[in-house]
Design an enzyme around this catalytic site. Structure first.
Site, PDB file in Angstrom:
ATOM      1  N   GLY A 314       0.804  -1.205   0.000  1.00 34.42           N
ATOM      2  CA  GLY A 314       0.000   0.000   0.000  1.00 34.42           C
ATOM      3  C   GLY A 314       0.838   1.256   0.000  1.00 34.42           C
ATOM      4  N   ASP A 315       0.176   2.374   0.316  1.00 36.65           N
ATOM      5  CA  ASP A 315       0.874   3.661   0.332  1.00 36.65           C
ATOM      6  C   ASP A 315       1.888   3.756   1.465  1.00 36.65           C
ATOM      7  OD1 ASP A 315      -0.413   4.611  -1.888  1.00 36.65           O
ATOM      8  OD2 ASP A 315      -2.039   5.567  -0.763  1.00 36.65           O
TER       9      ASP A 315
END
EC number: 2.7.-.-
Length: 763
Positions: A314-315
Site C-alpha cells: 500500500g501507500d
C-alpha cells in the site's frame, strides 16, 4: 415477358438495394390500389428494369477498378489506411503477410518439425494482410494493442515468432454487465513467409520498446549431431542485436501484511510471471518490521537496483521507501532511483491517481513498458525538533488522523474494514478539534496558463544602478562571487550531504521556508558587508522561550555552522531541490519576522567601504521597515502574503494530488495535480456530527467542495499548530505521527519519479 425477364437475369434481384426494392413495391401496390389499368404495368416494369440493369452495369465497372473497391450501399470505416489524418492506430511501422498458428505449443515436438512447422501452412491457411503500427498489431479483422504486449520470443533461423500479451478479456454475454473485464495471458504464434520477414517483424517490435527474447535455434539448443549443425544459423541476426535490450535490474520490496496478507499471492502468481517474461532481474526482499523498507532504501547498493525499486503493498511502504531514498548519504542517488508500484494493499491512492492503474496486472505492464513520471514531494518539518518527514499523497489532521490511530487496534481483526469500524466508533464520540493554520497561497495563473508574478517592491533597475555606482567608487567584487552565487543555485555534492546545527532551532530549515530567488541574490550581494554581531528582536509568539534571542555570531559564522554541522539524516537535513526553492516565496510571518541568515561565507574578511546606511538589507522586524522610505522600497514585504485561520476544524487535509479512493467517484481534491508545484489544502470548518456526516456523504459523489463550511485553497506552504485540549496527531501517507508543537509543510517540486506513463489529466 415479365417472367422471362426475371429468369434471364436472376441476379438482378440481389443487385437491387433493399431500400429501392421497397420503393418499387410501394409504387406497384399504389398502382393496384388506385385501380390503374393493366396495360400500364407492362410498360413501367421494363423501363425500370432496364434502368436498373444499366445502373448495375455501371456499378460493376466501378468495382472492377483494383484501387477502389467499394461495396454498394455499405458504410465503410477505414481505420488503417486511406486518409492519414483519420488514422486511429498511429504511424505505420511494418506491413506484410502473416499466418496465425492456432496450434498448441510445439515445445514437445521434434526440432526438425519445429524448423519447418507444417510447410503447407502458408498454402493451406490463407495468409492475411498484417501491419504493425505505433499503437497496435492488426492482422485480418483482429487487433492487439501494443500496451498489452509484454515481450516477443524468436528462435534464430525460424519463420515463426511468439507474441506474449495480457489483453483485456471479454466476459460472457450474460455476466459481462456485472463483472469487470480482466486481463489474462495469451500467446500469439505468427508464421511469416520467409525467415527474413520474420526477423523484420521481430525487429519492428523491438523498435516499439517491446522486450525481445532472442533464443538460439532448437537444434543448437538440443545439441544435435554436428552434421546437422552446418545448415543451421547460430549467430543472432544483426537486425536483432541492437534491439535486444539488456535485462533491467530491480529491487522488489514486498510487504507481506499488505492487503490482509494477499500481497504475497498477488506477486508470485500474477506479477512475477510478467516480470520474468520481460527479462527483469529481480531481488525480492520481504519486510519484517516497521521501517524495514526505509532501511533498505537508504542503504541498498545502487548497482542492485539501478533501474528502480518496486514496492508491492500500500501507500505506507511507498512512503517508507521514499523517505529512505531522500535520506541517503548522497541524496542525488536517491532522486535518481525511480519507484515502481504494484497495488496490493488496502489503500493505493498514489498509483490510482497518478498512473491511473487499479489492478496488479496493469501495474506490472506499466512497469515493463517503462517511462518515468515526475511527481512532487512535500516535506513536513517539526519546528521544535527539526525532524523532517516526506510524503507524496496527503497529510491530514483532526478526525481522519484519529481514525487512523484507532484503526491500528483492529488491523488483524477486520483487515481493510478497520477504517470503517474505527470511523464509526470515533464518530459516536466525536471530540472538538481546534487548530491555528497559516498558509502561503500559491501564485495564480493568467488566461494564457502562465504564472502571474505578484508585483514586488524591488526595482531591479534601480538596484543595478546603485550597485554600479558603488562599484565605480570601490571596484567590482572578486570573481569568486560568481562561483558563490552559482553555488547557491546549484549546490555541490558536499553541500548536499551536510545537515544543520545540532541544536534544534525554532525556525524552519532553508528549503522548507521557501526562500525566494530574488532574496538569494540580495543576500549574496550583502556578503561584502562587515561582519557584525546581530540581535534578533523578541517576537510576540516565541516557540521556545528558554532559548535566548540574542546571537553574537556573525553572519559568516552562522552560515558556516549550518553547513558544516553533521547530524542524523532525518533531522533538519539541508538537502533540497534548488529549483523548488526558486519557485517558492519566503515564509516569514508577522508572528515570526526574524531575519534570513546568510547560508555561505563572506567574500572578504576585511572591512568594506560601502555605506552601511545604504546597504542592501533583508526583511527585518517591523521597526526596521518603518525607519526609512528607501529601505521600504527595496525590501519585499512577504508578511502580507500569509493568511491565518484559527478556530474549530473537523479536519485539515493537505493533498499533493487528487487523492482518488477505491471508488473512482471519490476524489478528495479534484483540482490538484501531482506535478503542478502546489498543494491543495481542505479546511472543514466547525464541529458537530451533522457537518461531518454531510461532508462524507457528499464525498462519495465528489460534491463535498460545494458545502459552505468546506474551504479548498492552493498553497505552497502551510503551518499547523494544534490548540489546547486537542489530540495532537497527524497522518502522512497512511503513517501516524505525534504532533508536538508546530509543523510546517512545504512543496518540493519533482523530487520523485514513478515508473510508468501517466494518462491524460483527469477531469
Amino acid at each position: 415477358m415479365q417472367k422471362s425477364g426475371v429468369n434471364r437475369n436472376p441476379s438482378l434481384k440481389v443487385a437491387i438495394p433493399q431500400a429501392q426494392q421497397s420503393l418499387r413495391r410501394l409504387g406497384f401496390c399504389s398502382q393496384i390500389a388506385t385501380g390503374g389499368s393493366q396495360q400500364s404495368s407492362p410498360i413501367v416494369f421494363p423501363e425500370k428494369r432496364n434502368k436498373k440493369v444499366k445502373a448495375s452495369s455501371r456499378r460493376g465497372e466501378v468495382t472492377n477498378d483494383p484501387q477502389v473497391k467499394p461495396k454498394p450501399d455499405e458504410h465503410r470505416i477505414d481505420i488503417g489506411g486511406g486518409d492519414e489524418k483519420s488514422d486511429l492506430l498511429g504511424s505505420l511501422v511494418y506491413a506484410g503477410k502473416l499466418v496465425l498458428d492456432k496450434r498448441k505449443s510445439a515445445s514437445g515436438k521434434d526440432a526438425t518439425e519445429i524448423q519447418q512447422p507444417a510447410a503447407t501452412d502458408i498454402s493451406i491457411k490463407k495468409a492475411v494482410d498484417a501491419k504493425l503500427t505505433s499503437s497496435a498489431l492488426v492482422w485480418g479483422s483482429d487487433m492487439l494493442q501494443l500496451n498489452d504486449v509484454v515481450s516477443v520470443t524468436y528462435n534464430v533461423g525460424l519463420r515463426h515468432f511468439t507474441v506474449h500479451a495480457y489483453p483485456i478479456g471479454k466476459g460472457s454475454c450474460g455476466l459481462s454487465c456485472f463483472t469487470k473485464p480482466k486481463r489474462s495471458r495469451k500467446d500469439f504464434r505468427f508464421v511469416a513467409p520467409t525467415v527474413e520477414e520474420a526477423v523484420q517483424w521481430v525487429a519492428s517490435f523491438g523498435d516499439q520498446q517491446c522486450f525481445i527474447n532472442c533464443l538460439p535455434h532448437p537444434l543448437v539448443a538440443k545439441k544435435q549431431a554436428s552434421s546437422e549443425l552446418f545448415s543451421v544459423p547460430i549467430d543472432t541476426p544483426p537486425e536483432l542485436v541492437f534491439r535486444c535490450k539488456s535485462a533491467p535490474k530491480m529491487l522488489v520490496i514486498l510487504n507481506p501484511r499488505s492487503g490482509h496478507g494477499r500481497s504475497i499471492k498477488v506477486f508470485h502468481n500474477v506479477v512475477e510471471p510478467i516480470f520474468k517474461l520481460a527479462g527483469i532481474k529481480m531481488e525480492v526482499v520481504k519486510t519484517t518490521k516497521a521501517g524495514h523498507a526505509r532501511e533498505l532504501a537508504s542503504t541498498v547498493d545502487i548497482n542492485l537496483c539501478s533501474d528502480g525499486i518496486i514496492c508491492v503493498g500500500g501507500d505506507g511502504i511507498i512512503n517508507e521507501v521514499l523517505n529512505g531514498l531522500l535520506t541517503r548519504s548522497n541524496p542525488k542517488e536517491g532522486v535518481s532511483i525511480p519507484i515502481g508500484i504494484v497495488p496490493a494493499g488496502s489503500d493505493n491512492s498514489l498509483v490510482w491517481t497518478v498512473l491511473g492503474v487499479r489492478d496488479p496486472i496493469s501495474a506490472a505492464l506499466s512497469i515493463v513498458k517503462g517511462g518515468l513520471t515526475a511527481t512532487d514531494v512535500f516535506a513536513v518539518e517539526w519546528i521544535h525538533t527539526g525532524i523532517i518527514h516526506f510524503g507524496m499523497t496527503v497529510s491530514y489532521y483532526g478526525f481522519v488522523s484519529d481514525v487512523l490511530e484507532l484503526s491500528e487496534k483492529y488491523q488483524k481483526r477486520f483487515g481493510p474494514l478497520r477504517y470503517f469500524v474505527a470511523g464509526f466508533l470515533k464518530f459516536m464520540c466525536l471530540p472538538k478539534y481546534s487548530y491555528e493554520v497559516e498558509y502561503l497561497p500559491a501564485q495564480k495563473e493568467d488566461a494564457e496558463g502562465k504564472i502571474r508574478l505578484e508585483k514586488e517592491a524591488v526595482d531591479m533597475q534601480d538596484l543595478y544602478t546603485d550597485v554600479m555606482r558603488r562599484s565605480s567608487r570601490e571596484g567590482f567584487p572578486r570573481a569568486s562571487s560568481l562561483s558563490s552565487i552559482d553555488s547557491i543555485m546549484t549546490p555541490s555534492v558536499g553541500e548536499l550531504d551536510t545537515c544543520s546545527s545540532t541544536h534544534a532551532s525554532t525556525e524552519p530549515s532553508e528549503y522548507v521556508r521557501g526562500i525566494d530567488p530574488k532574496m538569494k541574490r540580495l543576500s549574496s550581494g550583502r556578503r561584502d558587508v562587515t561582519a557584525e554581531p546581530e540581535v534578533i528582536h523578541p517576537q510576540a509568539q516565541s516557540t521556545t522561550p528558554n532559548w535566548p534571542r540574542t546571537r553574537s555570531k556573525s553572519r559568516m559564522d552562522k552560515g558556516w555552522m549550518g553547513l558544516t554541522s553533521v547530524q542524523d539524516p532525518p533531522t533538519r537535513c539541508s538537502w533540497g531541490n534548488t529549483g523548488g526553492q526558486d519557485r517558492e516565496d519566503i515564509s516569514s510571518t508577522v508572528s515570526d519576522p526574524g531575519p534570513i541568515w546568510d547560508a555561505g561565507p563572506k567574500w572578504d574578511t576585511e572591512p568594506s567601504a560601502w555605506d552601511v546606511e545604504n546597504s542592501i538589507e533583508l526583511p527585518g522586524p517591523p521597526e526596521d521597515i518603518e525607519t526609512g522610505l528607501r529601505k521600504q522600497s527595496i525590501t519585499p514585504i512577504f508578511e502580507d502574503k500569509w493568511v491565518s485561520r484559527k478556530g474549530h476544524f473537523l479536519g485539515i487535509m493537505v493533498c499533493n494530488h487528487a487523492c482518488r479512493t477505491v471508488q473512482s467517484s471519490q476524489v478528495v481534491a479534484p483540482n490538484s495535480e501531482h506535478d503542478d508545484g502546489t498543494m491543495d489544502m481542505l479546511l472543514v470548518h466547525g464541529c458537530g456530527r451533522l457537518r461531518l456526516l454531510r461532508f462524507f456523504i457528499l464525498l462519495q459523489t465528489g460534491r463535498h467542495l460545494s458545502l459552505p463550511y468546506v474551504e479548498c485553497v492552493k498553497v505552497k506552504s502551510v503551518k499547523i499548530k494544534a490548540g489546547k485540549n486537542t489530540h495532537d496527531s497527524c497522518g502522512i501517507d497512511g503513517e501516524l505521527f505525534a504532533l508536538h508543537g508546530e509543523v510546517i509543510s512545504t512543496m518540493l517540486p519533482e523530487q520523485c519519479r514513478l515508473i510508468g506513463n501517466a494518462p491524460g489529466r483527469h477531469s
